[in-house]
Design a protein around this motif. Structure first.
Motif, short mmCIF file in Angstrom:
data_model
loop_
_atom_site.label_atom_id
_atom_site.label_comp_id
_atom_site.label_asym_id
_atom_site.label_seq_id
_atom_site.Cartn_x
_atom_site.Cartn_y
_atom_site.Cartn_z
N ARG A 162 10.44 0.06 7.54
CA ARG A 162 9.61 -0.23 6.36
C ARG A 162 8.67 0.92 6.05
N TYR A 163 8.56 1.89 6.95
CA TYR A 163 7.60 2.97 6.78
C TYR A 163 8.24 4.18 6.10
N ASP A 164 7.63 4.63 4.98
CA ASP A 164 8.05 5.82 4.25
C ASP A 164 7.16 6.97 4.69
N VAL A 202 3.57 5.52 3.32
CA VAL A 202 3.42 4.16 2.81
C VAL A 202 4.24 3.23 3.69
N THR A 203 3.61 2.12 4.12
CA THR A 203 4.33 1.08 4.83
C THR A 203 4.59 -0.06 3.85
N HIS A 204 5.85 -0.31 3.57
CA HIS A 204 6.20 -1.36 2.62
C HIS A 204 6.14 -2.73 3.28
N ASP A 231 11.59 -4.21 -0.06
CA ASP A 231 10.68 -3.51 -0.96
C ASP A 231 10.90 -2.01 -0.89
N ARG A 232 11.11 -1.49 0.33
CA ARG A 232 11.34 -0.05 0.45
C ARG A 232 12.66 0.34 -0.20
N THR A 247 12.30 0.48 -3.87
CA THR A 247 11.56 1.67 -4.29
C THR A 247 12.48 2.88 -4.34
#
Length: 612
Positions: free
Chosen positions: A57-59, A64-66, A71-72, A75
């Motif tokens: 989940r982490y970009d 950014v942590t979705h 959600d990621r 995006t």
């Protein structure tokens, strides 16, 4: 490490754009593969590794942590969608932008000096509105791979029945293969009616709008003295190819001062550009014009810098076509002997960064010949880019007429390739590798030995001279006896692949060069090669008489060429410069195992014969 964010793409379709676009695609592919791997790991370990799920989940690029993995992914999908939008916007600004995702081929930058084409044996059958006459000229063609209103090819042209300019009224035909033409359902030609001896029309050109909804057709009209004495360019448009709008005049000049012919129109991303040939000036000039809209008034930009290659007799521009392809402008120029008003025409390609300053080929693509063949004198021609997974080419539709024959004005089709020398080199490299023992084959001969009799081939086979004598001279095989000459070797197999490099056909009309095979004796065999009429033919020789089995569409131009055959049982596949052209069927001599060469002239030079 994720590759995102991706490179920004500008609106200009130049080298930097192409490099950034290709890099973006590579980065997207890498990111998608990385994301797929992570998801696969998560799916494999679900229920046993909360850490991997949190990590997914982490970009890290945007820190950014979705809230969820979905959600990621959403995006990233949006980011890719933005890139696709940029790509689509760029397509709108380039008449010939090509992408695999659009099911349209991507055309690489082209070296026009490598362009080559053959004149063709026959012309296309173009239906015209003129009763009992199908003469046609001034073609303009667009190609839409997915089709437009049901057809991939749309052609505008003018009939020219018996040279009568009152029949030169713009017309439309369509095709799905570029060779067989018909009218779209519901259309009645001509779409521009005649003007009843007050002048005449000519010189059509087509342009498809950026959104591919509207087809524009531009054409020229000349009004005689007493009826205005003006030359003008007008445009009409259609959304279905059948119903056309009332023409709008976009350029007009006093014909006593300036006469602009053969318009070509392209969109450069900001303006609509038009090129014409001004035929009152001496030498004749190529001019460029611009307009904010496809049907607005075109204003003068400048005259082009054109330096024609040395050619005798001297040449001047006559007609043209221009296409913008991946940031470059490509010109197909019809020149003519100075002062002959297009009656002794040649064709040559040009290329430009700005549409004003052109660099032309070092040599002409096709040239005028004083003979009775249908395409001896070249005229206004057009082209469209095309590629498959391995080759890029232009599909060229060229108009011409016979200098001394009776075929009249015609339109033919010929492929323009850019890799002939590479394909000849590939053939010669194969035989070089055989000579070094790197590759194996049934038989090969480089003829790369001391001057003298033809003797023994490079592969150790003994040549048998059936009639006349072949000799080696300057590392080529040629007929030292002159006249009809044949020689062969026995390869001990009737199914095989063979290819032969004809280095020089000579300059005498009627020279022939043949690859002979399935040879029994001088009166019974098959042969594939260049006949006296320049056709490239597969012939059956039975009891000394020849019968045509198949003929390629192309005519020999007398330049170096590689011819090949593949025999499997009764099937014989024919090759020209390494490209498969046709498959014919013949059971004649299909168990015979001799292969060789034949010519009727000491001018013909053979090189590098390979049999596998």
């Amino acid at each position: 490490m994720p590759k995102y964010p991706y490179r920004e793409l500008g609106v200009g379709f130049d080298r930097n754009f192409r490099n950034d676009l290709n890099a973006n695609f590579d980065d997207i592919e890498a990111d998608v593969k990385d994301l797929d791997t992570r998801i696969d790991n998560i799916v494999a370990d679900v229920g046993s590794s909360n850490t991997e799920i949190v990590d997914a989940r982490y970009d890290s690029v945007n820190d950014v942590t979705h809230p969820t993995l979905k959600d990621r992914l959403d995006t990233h999908a949006n980011e890719i969608g933005i890139l696709d939008t940029q790509l689509a916007d760029t397509k709108q600004n380039n008449q010939y932008y090509y992408s695999k995702n659009l099911n349209i081929p991507f055309i690489q930058e082209i070296d026009i000096n490598k362009a080559y084409a053959y004149k063709m044996i026959s012309y296309a059958s173009i239906p015209t509105y003129v009763t009992d006459n199908d003469e046609a000229t001034h073609p303009s063609v667009i190609y839409i791979p997915n089709g437009w209103n049901g057809y991939k090819y749309w052609m505008a042209f003018t009939p020219y029945a018996n040279g009568d300019n009152q029949t030169e009224n713009p017309s439309i035909v369509v095709s799905n293969d570029g060779k067989n033409w018909t009218l779209p359902n519901g259309l009645t030609n001509p779409i521009i009616p005649p003007i009843n001896n007050t002048g005449y029309h000519s010189d059509t050109t087509l342009l498809l709008s950026n959104d591919q909804k509207t087809l524009y057709m531009y054409y020229r009209t000349y009004l005689y003295p007493g009826h205005g004495n003006i030359d003008k360019i007008s445009v009409t448009s259609s959304t279905d190819g059948v119903n056309w709008t009332t023409p709008i005049e976009v350029l007009s000049t006093d014909a006593t001062i300036e006469r602009n012919v053969s318009p070509a129109v392209q969109f450069d991303g900001e303006k609509y550009l038009m090129w014409t040939v001004e035929i009152l000036s001496s030498p004749k000039k190529i001019k460029m014009w611009k307009s904010d809209t496809p049907d607005g008034q075109f204003t003068f930009v400048g005259s082009s810098s054109i330096t024609l290659p040395t050619f005798s007799p001297s040449q001047e521009p006559w007609h043209l076509d221009v296409k913008k392809i991946n940031g470059y402008y490509y010109l197909l120029l019809n020149t003519t002997e100075t002062g002959t008003s297009g009656t002794k025409g040649n064709l040559i390609f040009g290329k430009s960064d700005d549409g004003i300053n052109w660099k032309l080929q070092n040599n002409y693509l096709l040239t005028y010949e004083n003979n009775s063949e249908w395409d001896s004198a070249l005229y206004r021609s057009t082209f469209v880019p095309y590629t498959n997974e391995t080759r890029t080419k232009f599909k060229m539709f060229y108009s011409a007429k016979s200098t001394s024959g009776t075929s009249g004005w015609r339109i033919g089709y010929s492929d323009v390739f850019f890799d002939k020398q590479e394909r000849i080199d590939k053939h010669n490299q194969i035989i070089a590798s055989m000579a070094l023992g790197v590759d194996t084959c049934t038989f090969f001969d480089t003829f790369n030995r001391a001057d003298g009799s033809i003797g023994t081939s490079t592969s150790g086979h003994t040549w048998v001279e059936e009639t006349g004598s072949f000799s080696i001279q300057n590392k080529h095989a040629y007929s030292s006896s002159g006249g009809n000459t044949r020689a062969y070797v026995d390869i001990l197999k009737s199914d095989f692949e063979a290819s032969m490099f004809i280095k020089d056909l000579g300059t005498t009309s009627g020279n022939q060069a043949w690859l002979i095979f399935r040879f029994s004796d001088g009166a019974n065999y098959l042969r594939f090669g260049i006949a006296a009429d320049k056709s490239i033919s597969l012939q059956k020789i039975e009891s000394g008489s020849s019968t045509l089995i198949a003929r390629l569409d192309e005519k020999s131009d007398g330049k170096p060429i590689v011819l090949g055959v593949k025999c499997v049982g009764d099937n014989i596949t024919l090759y020209l410069n390494g490209e498969e052209k046709k498959t014919a069927t013949s059971s004649w001599q299909n168990t015979k195992t001799r292969v060789g060469i034949q010519t009727n002239s000491s001018e013909v030079k053979f090189k590098n014969l390979i049999v596998k």
